[in-house]
Design a protein around this motif. Structure first.
Motif, PDB file in Angstrom:
ATOM      1  N   LYS A  83       0.833  -1.203   0.000  1.00  0.00           N
ATOM      2  CA  LYS A  83       0.000   0.000   0.000  1.00  0.00           C
ATOM      3  C   LYS A  83       0.867   1.253   0.000  1.00  0.00           C
ATOM      4  N   ARG A  84       1.969   1.226   0.747  1.00  0.00           N
ATOM      5  CA  ARG A  84       2.823   2.410   0.876  1.00  0.00           C
ATOM      6  C   ARG A  84       3.549   2.750  -0.425  1.00  0.00           C
ATOM      7  N   ILE A  85       3.806   1.755  -1.255  1.00  0.00           N
ATOM      8  CA  ILE A  85       4.528   2.027  -2.511  1.00  0.00           C
ATOM      9  C   ILE A  85       3.604   2.073  -3.718  1.00  0.00           C
ATOM     10  N   SER A  86       2.299   1.931  -3.497  1.00  0.00           N
ATOM     11  CA  SER A  86       1.360   1.797  -4.619  1.00  0.00           C
ATOM     12  C   SER A  86       1.316   3.044  -5.505  1.00  0.00           C
ATOM     13  N   LYS A  87       1.629   4.211  -4.956  1.00  0.00           N
ATOM     14  CA  LYS A  87       1.559   5.420  -5.773  1.00  0.00           C
ATOM     15  C   LYS A  87       2.632   5.455  -6.860  1.00  0.00           C
ATOM     16  N   LEU A  88       3.640   4.596  -6.757  1.00  0.00           N
ATOM     17  CA  LEU A  88       4.679   4.540  -7.777  1.00  0.00           C
ATOM     18  C   LEU A  88       4.304   3.628  -8.942  1.00  0.00           C
ATOM     19  N   HIS A  89       3.240   2.876  -8.778  1.00  0.00           N
ATOM     20  CA  HIS A  89       2.887   1.847  -9.763  1.00  0.00           C
ATOM     21  C   HIS A  89       2.308   2.462 -11.022  1.00  0.00           C
ATOM     22  N   HIS A  90       2.736   1.935 -12.191  1.00  0.00           N
ATOM     23  CA  HIS A  90       2.243   2.390 -13.495  1.00  0.00           C
ATOM     24  C   HIS A  90       1.545   1.217 -14.183  1.00  0.00           C
ATOM     25  N   PRO A  91       0.212   1.231 -14.227  1.00  0.00           N
ATOM     26  CA  PRO A  91      -0.544   0.064 -14.725  1.00  0.00           C
ATOM     27  C   PRO A  91      -0.172  -0.362 -16.142  1.00  0.00           C
TER      28      PRO A  91
END
Length: 303
Positions: free
Chosen positions: A209-217
Motif C-alpha cells: 500500500k505504501r509504494i502503490s503510488k509509484l505503480h504504473h498500470p
C-alpha cells in the motif's frame, strides 16, 4: 510513529542512481536504504558467468524473505524469470526508453558510419548477434562491467564504440554522451528492458500500500506479457532471446503488440515474430506459439 520503509538495492552506482528517484517519490515516508554487494553479477571474480536466471538477485531476495528489508529494487530484465515463492512484484515504475544506444569518442560517427573493422565493446549475446547480422564487418569485443568502467575503456582507446542501454546512460546523468539511439529493428531490446520493479513479500500488504503510488498500470501489463514470453521460452538476462510489448491506443481500442526474437550467437539465424491482440497475455502466448512452431526453442539452445 511510522516504521521506516527498508529498501534494498544493489550497491552499484547504477542501482543507487535509479533508486534515488524512488526515495524522492516516496517522501516524506521515513526510509532506510540498504545497499547489497550483489553476490553473483556484481562480483569481480567470475564475471563471465551470467548463464543463469536471477544471477543479480539472490542476495537481495534472501534478505527480503528474511524480513531484513521491506522492498527490493530490481531492473526487471535482471530479475528472476519465475517469482521466488513468498515474493512478488508489487509495483512497476513507468517504463523508460527501451532502445540501446551507441557511444563513441567521435560524436559524428553512427552505427552505419563506423569504419570497417572498428571494435565495438559488448558482452551481451543479444547485442553481439545483432551487430554481427547488421554490420558483419565490425569487430565485437567482449566487455562487461559498470557503465563507468566501459566508458573508461572507450576513452582509453581500447575499443572504438560501446553499445549500452539508453536508460542506463540517462539514469547516470550521461544523456549527453549518447551518440545514437538504435532502432529496435536493428538491435531488439531485452524482454523487461527499461523497467524498474519493486518486489515485496506477498503477504506484506502494508508495504504494498505504501509504494502503490509509484505503480504504473500500463507498464505492468507490458512487463507481465514479456515475463510470460521469458517463462514460456526459457529465457533469462543474457539468453539468446529478445523482445518487447507495446501498447497501442487509437482513442477507441487499446491493443497490445508483443514482439519476440530468438537468434543464434553468430547472428546468422533468427526468428522474429509479432502478434497483436486486445489482451496482452493472448499476444504473448501467440508469439510463443509462433516461435516454437518455427523451431525457436532449438535455435535458442544451440546459441
Amino acid at each position: 510513529m511510522i516504521a521506516p520503509l527498508r529498501i534494498g538495492a544493489r550497491a552499484s552506482l547504477m542501482s543507487l542512481a535509479q533508486s534515488a528517484p524512488i526515495l524522492a517519490a516516496l517522501a516524506p515516508t521515513p526510509m532506510l536504504l540498504r545497499p547489497f554487494s550483489g553476490e553473483g553479477g556484481d562480483r569481480e571474480e567470475n564475471r563471465a558467468a551470467l548463464e543463469e536466471d536471477g544471477v543479480f538477485s539472490q542476495e537481495i531476495e534472501t534478505a527480503l524473505l528474511a524480513g531484513d528489508i521491506d522492498v527490493a529494487v530490481h531492473c526487471l530484465k535482471d530479475a528472476p524469470t519465475h517469482d521466488t515463492p513468498g515474493l512478488g512484484m508489487a509495483a512497476y515504475l513507468r517504463r523508460d526508453d527501451i532502445r540501446d544506444c551507441l557511444v563513441t569518442r567521435d560524436p559524428d560517427l553512427g552505427l552505419d558510419t563506423l569504419p570497417a573493422s572498428a571494435t565495438v565493446g559488448t558482452a551481451s549475446v543479444r547485442r553481439a548477434a545483432a551487430l554481427r547480422a547488421y554490420r558483419p564487418d565490425l569487430e565485437v569485443a567482449p566487455l562487461r562491467g559498470p557503465v563507468s568502467d566501459r566508458l573508461r575503456v572507450l576513452f582509453q582507446h581500447d575499443v572504438d564504440a560501446l553499445i549500452v542501454a539508453s536508460c542506463s546512460m540517462e539514469r547516470l546523468g550521461l544523456r549527453h554522451r549518447i551518440g545514437e539511439r538504435i532502432n529496435p529493428e536493428i538491435i531488439c531490446p531485452p524482454l523487461g528492458a527499461a523497467i524498474i520493479a519493486l518486489q515485496t513479500r506477498e503477504d506484506d500488504m502494508e508495504t504494498r500500500k505504501r509504494i502503490s503510488k509509484l505503480h504504473h498500470p500500463q507498464t505492468e501489463v507490458e512487463a507481465e506479457a514479456e515475463r510470460l514470453v521469458l517463462r514460456q521460452m526459457g529465457g533469462f538476462c543474457n539468453a539468446p532471446l529478445a523482445g518487447y510489448c507495446t501498447t497501442n491506443d487509437d482513442g477507441n481500442t487499446v491493443t497490445y503488440t508483443v514482439r519476440a526474437r530468438v537468434f543464434s550467437a553468430a547472428g546468422d539465424t533468427a526468428i522474429d515474430v509479432r502478434a497483436t491482440r486486445e489482451d496482452a497475455t493472448a499476444s504473448a502466448l501467440e508469439v510463443c506459439r509462433k516461435l516454437k512452431g518455427h523451431g525457436g526453442l532449438e535455435i535458442g539452445k544451440a546459441a
